[in-house]
Design a protein around this motif. Structure first.
Motif, PDB file in Angstrom:
ATOM      1  N   TYR A 299      96.859 -63.347   0.707  1.00 14.02           N
ATOM      2  CA  TYR A 299      95.519 -63.782   1.086  1.00 14.02           C
ATOM      3  C   TYR A 299      94.739 -62.633   1.725  1.00 14.02           C
ATOM      4  O   TYR A 299      93.555 -62.435   1.435  1.00 14.02           O
ATOM      5  N   LEU A 300      95.399 -61.877   2.599  1.00 14.67           N
ATOM      6  CA  LEU A 300      94.700 -60.790   3.286  1.00 14.67           C
ATOM      7  C   LEU A 300      94.267 -59.704   2.302  1.00 14.67           C
ATOM      8  O   LEU A 300      93.201 -59.108   2.473  1.00 14.67           O
TER       9      LEU A 300
ATOM     10  N   ALA B 299      94.660 -65.467  13.197  1.00 18.54           N
ATOM     11  CA  ALA B 299      95.893 -66.125  12.750  1.00 18.54           C
ATOM     12  C   ALA B 299      96.976 -66.031  13.819  1.00 18.54           C
ATOM     13  O   ALA B 299      97.680 -67.016  14.093  1.00 18.54           O
ATOM     14  N   THR B 300      97.101 -64.862  14.449  1.00 22.65           N
ATOM     15  CA  THR B 300      98.093 -64.678  15.508  1.00 22.65           C
ATOM     16  C   THR B 300      97.826 -65.617  16.678  1.00 22.65           C
ATOM     17  O   THR B 300      98.751 -66.223  17.225  1.00 22.65           O
TER      18      THR B 300
ATOM     19  N   LYS C  78      99.413 -70.276  19.730  1.00 16.52           N
ATOM     20  CA  LYS C  78      98.911 -71.462  20.427  1.00 16.52           C
ATOM     21  C   LYS C  78      99.611 -72.732  19.958  1.00 16.52           C
ATOM     22  O   LYS C  78     100.040 -73.547  20.773  1.00 16.52           O
ATOM     23  N   ASN C  79      99.734 -72.891  18.648  1.00  9.37           N
ATOM     24  CA  ASN C  79     100.306 -74.113  18.083  1.00  9.37           C
ATOM     25  C   ASN C  79     101.809 -74.024  17.819  1.00  9.37           C
ATOM     26  O   ASN C  79     102.412 -75.006  17.389  1.00  9.37           O
ATOM     27  N   LYS C  80     102.390 -72.852  18.037  1.00  8.91           N
ATOM     28  CA  LYS C  80     103.831 -72.628  17.829  1.00  8.91           C
ATOM     29  C   LYS C  80     104.272 -73.046  16.430  1.00  8.91           C
ATOM     30  O   LYS C  80     105.188 -73.843  16.257  1.00  8.91           O
ATOM     31  N   VAL C  81     103.574 -72.517  15.431  1.00  9.01           N
ATOM     32  CA  VAL C  81     103.901 -72.803  14.035  1.00  9.01           C
ATOM     33  C   VAL C  81     104.194 -71.486  13.313  1.00  9.01           C
ATOM     34  O   VAL C  81     103.868 -70.414  13.803  1.00  9.01           O
ATOM     35  N   GLU C  82     104.791 -71.601  12.142  1.00  7.91           N
ATOM     36  CA  GLU C  82     105.066 -70.416  11.331  1.00  7.91           C
ATOM     37  C   GLU C  82     103.821 -70.029  10.547  1.00  7.91           C
ATOM     38  O   GLU C  82     102.989 -70.873  10.240  1.00  7.91           O
ATOM     39  N   TYR C  83     103.757 -68.757  10.190  1.00  7.93           N
ATOM     40  CA  TYR C  83     102.659 -68.276   9.358  1.00  7.93           C
ATOM     41  C   TYR C  83     102.868 -68.779   7.938  1.00  7.93           C
ATOM     42  O   TYR C  83     103.959 -68.682   7.389  1.00  7.93           O
ATOM     43  N   GLN C  84     101.815 -69.337   7.345  1.00  6.12           N
ATOM     44  CA  GLN C  84     101.880 -69.811   5.971  1.00  6.12           C
ATOM     45  C   GLN C  84     100.954 -68.964   5.116  1.00  6.12           C
ATOM     46  O   GLN C  84      99.738 -68.953   5.331  1.00  6.12           O
ATOM     47  N   GLU C  85     101.533 -68.253   4.172  1.00  7.25           N
ATOM     48  CA  GLU C  85     100.754 -67.409   3.276  1.00  7.25           C
ATOM     49  C   GLU C  85      99.965 -68.285   2.311  1.00  7.25           C
ATOM     50  O   GLU C  85     100.522 -69.148   1.644  1.00  7.25           O
TER      51      GLU C  85
END
Length: 93
Positions: free
Chosen positions: A16-17, A44-45, A50-57
């Motif tokens: 995406y980036l 994104a970081t 903040k939400n303690k979730v994994e990064y989703q590409e």
């Protein structure tokens, strides 16, 4: 340091980036596009921490699909404003 992360992210194929960089570099230039990608990484970081979730590409095609969905919704809205009933058989995901 963030610009270095952005530079590395724009060199990764099929992300995406990279797609965001490619779409911005045409209009803004290389340096401003890198700053914008760095800003995306920062946002994104923040939300990941903040939400303690994994990064989703999202993938390289995410921006194209998003633009297509927006166009479809805009045209449906215009048709409804003109008084034309619109029946949606297959919803675009």
């Amino acid at each position: 340091m963030l610009v270095q992360f952005a530079w590395a992210a724009t060199r990764t194929k099929g992300t995406y980036l990279r797609a965001k960089y490619d779409s911005l570099v045409i209009r803004r230039g290389k340096k401003r596009a890198l700053i914008a990608v760095g800003h995306k990484i920062l946002i994104a970081t923040y939300f990941i921490l903040k939400n303690k979730v994994e990064y989703q590409e999202l993938g390289y095609d995410y921006l194209q699909n998003l633009k297509k969905d927006k166009k479809i919704n805009r045209h449906i809205k215009i048709l409804k404003e003109l008084g034309i009933e619109v029946e949606i058989k297959n919803k675009v995901a």
